[in-house]
Design an enzyme around this catalytic site. Structure first.
Site, short mmCIF file in Angstrom:
data_model
loop_
_atom_site.label_atom_id
_atom_site.label_comp_id
_atom_site.label_asym_id
_atom_site.label_seq_id
_atom_site.Cartn_x
_atom_site.Cartn_y
_atom_site.Cartn_z
N GLU A 1 8.25 21.93 6.46
CA GLU A 1 7.17 22.75 7.26
C GLU A 1 5.70 22.48 7.18
O GLU A 1 4.40 22.15 7.37
CB GLU A 1 7.45 24.19 8.58
CG GLU A 1 9.19 24.14 8.65
CD GLU A 1 8.85 25.24 9.69
OE1 GLU A 1 9.48 25.68 8.80
OE2 GLU A 1 8.55 24.81 10.83
N CYS B 1 16.34 23.53 15.93
CA CYS B 1 16.09 24.64 14.73
C CYS B 1 17.15 24.56 14.14
O CYS B 1 18.33 24.54 14.11
CB CYS B 1 16.33 26.09 15.95
SG CYS B 1 16.01 27.28 13.84
N ARG C 1 19.91 28.52 12.46
CA ARG C 1 20.49 29.20 13.43
C ARG C 1 21.38 30.23 12.85
O ARG C 1 21.78 30.80 13.55
CB ARG C 1 20.49 28.50 14.49
CG ARG C 1 19.44 27.85 15.46
CD ARG C 1 19.86 26.76 16.38
NE ARG C 1 20.04 25.91 15.76
CZ ARG C 1 20.65 24.56 16.85
NH1 ARG C 1 21.07 24.98 17.98
NH2 ARG C 1 21.01 23.38 16.61
N TRP D 1 11.71 33.06 9.28
CA TRP D 1 10.59 32.59 8.09
C TRP D 1 10.94 30.95 7.54
O TRP D 1 11.16 30.29 8.11
CB TRP D 1 11.61 33.07 6.84
CG TRP D 1 12.80 32.57 6.11
CD1 TRP D 1 13.25 31.53 5.52
CD2 TRP D 1 14.11 33.73 6.99
NE1 TRP D 1 14.62 31.11 5.86
CE2 TRP D 1 15.36 32.32 6.62
CE3 TRP D 1 14.27 34.10 7.33
CZ2 TRP D 1 16.64 32.79 6.52
CZ3 TRP D 1 15.35 34.98 7.44
CH2 TRP D 1 16.52 34.29 7.13
N1 ARG Z 1 6.82 24.25 11.91
C1 ARG Z 1 5.69 24.84 12.27
C2 ARG Z 1 5.14 25.72 11.09
O1 ARG Z 1 4.90 25.03 10.36
C3 ARG Z 1 6.91 26.63 12.18
C4 ARG Z 1 7.83 26.16 13.04
C5 ARG Z 1 9.26 27.87 13.69
N2 ARG Z 1 9.71 27.07 11.92
C6 ARG Z 1 10.11 28.48 11.24
N3 ARG Z 1 10.39 28.23 10.46
N4 ARG Z 1 10.95 29.39 12.08
O2 ARG Z 1 4.20 26.16 11.39
#
Ligand code: ARG
Length: 391
Positions: free
Chosen positions: A261, A84, A87, A256
């Protein structure tokens, strides 16, 4: 429904057969050492608490975390999560103690409340809900979903998929459990909640609890016509939380989104929405040769659209440059406290522009520190629609 739930060509037992091992006394001791070293002002001395915990483990095979232990344990599990990048704010994680929920209905109600508090009408709050642990007498609840919110995927006649191809397997599982699939490109999947006393049960996520953002581009008005969207809160539901020798199999947590992602993986991976060719065509790029870098150019524009859309919608999101800088701030801060920050380079470096973010240019510690979150093979298998238990 029959007493065995059909999924694929196999059957699912409810929670794992047999009982969990007794709580690990040595790990409980290490955890309490850590807590007493970092959190002053506990109601007991470390020695007193250790004596209580050892006696409880000997009598019952487990022990019960105090509210402080649960909160600290969950926060440190985040702090130790080497994949992560986000953090820096580990110590302000909101921890909801849901250990008393036993029925699927009660679990579902708490999951809904989690979404409500975490979403906070767009000002996303990092939150975790901790449900009952596995103990030698009773297994804790589980979910088959990997996140609270995900989109269904439906294979079509032409071999392509409507929706998220990454969830076609899971979509098939919930349809066999009786889910009435709408068949659209962004259908929110139902939740499958599995407790020791009940068969796995399906629940819808109430519409009003799913905040979503329609994607638009600040310069290209055609982008809105693609009808793309994504949800606001990524909430992981298939990782086991381990604190002081105790396993919590259901402890959904969220932060968030970092834009990449969505804009570089969920909408772009060839096994997911695979949108680069569509965007490139709209941009009028020459896709005949890789060396035009049409993929890279389309990729940047999707990421611009994601960050722009969330921001104008008032939904918290961050870009990978900002999140990379924060992560280095986090490392510096932790090192001042005498702690190392375990990190996995291949997860920390963003999937776009890696080399122009500062997290690229160094190596990291790779320790497996506890408390932590773990992704078990059986949890992974449940999400794919495979039976995790041979029988
Ligand atoms: N990568 C994952 C997604 O696209 C989520 C993982 C957690 N991501 C976060 N920003 N807490 O759905």
């Amino acid at each position: 429904m029959s007493d065995k739930t059909r999924a694929g060509h196999r059957t699912y037992p409810a929670v794992p057969p047999g009982s969990a091992a007794a709580a690990d006394e040595a790990e409980a001791g290490e955890f309490l050492d850590l807590l007493y070293a970092e959190l002053p002002g506990q109601p007991h001395t470390l020695m007193e608490r250790l004596r209580q915990v050892r006696a409880e483990i000997r009598d019952t095979g487990t022990y019960t975390h105090t509210a402080d232990e649960l909160t600290f344990g969950a926060r440190v599990a985040w702090r130790n999560s080497s994949r992560c990048i986000g953090r820096l704010y580990w110590n302000s994680l909101r921890v909801l103690d849901r250990r008393d929920a036993t029925t699927p209905q009660a679990v579902h109600a708490h999951l809904c409340e989690h979404l409500r508090q975490a979403t906070n009408t767009g000002r996303i709050r990092p939150t975790i809900s901790v449900f009952a642990p596995d103990t030698p007498r009773r297994a804790g609840p589980r979910m088959w979903n990997d996140q609270l919110i995900r989109y269904a995927g439906y294979p079509r006649e032409d071999g392509r998929v409507t929706g998220d191809p990454g969830y076609a397997g899971f979509t098939d599982v919930v349809r066999r459990l009786g889910w009435q699939a709408p068949g659209g490109p962004f259908d929110v999947l139902p939740l499958v909640i599995d407790t020791p006393d009940d068969k796995p049960q399906l629940f819808d996520v109430p519409r009003e609890l799913v905040l979503e953002v329609e994607l638009t581009h600040p310069e290209h008005s055609w982008f809105a016509d693609l009808g793309l969207r994504w949800y606001a809160v990524p909430a992981i539901t298939n990782m086991r939380l381990r604190i002081g020798g105790i396993d919590y199999p259901l402890a959904p947590f969220n932060g968030w989104y970092m834009g990449t992602e969505i804009g570089a993986r969920n909408l772009v991976d060839t096994e997911r929405y695979n949108l680069l060719p569509v965007i490139a065509e709209r941009l009028g790029l020459d896709t005949r040769s890789e060396s035009t870098l049409w993929r890279d150019r389309a990729l940047v524009e999707i990421n611009v659209a994601v960050l722009h859309s969330f921001t104008v919608a008032g939904v918290r999101i961050s870009d990978h440059h900002t999140e990379s800088r924060r992560f280095l701030t986090h490392i510096a801060k932790e090192e001042r406290q005498g702690r190392t920050v375990p990190a996995d380079w291949s997860w920390i470096v963003p999937p776009v522009s890696g080399g122009i973010t500062p997290v690229f240019h160094r190596y990291y510690d790779q320790a497996d520190l506890r408390p932590n979150f773990y992704l078990d093979e059986d949890a992974r298998a449940r999400g794919r629609g495979k039976c995790p238990y041979p029988h």
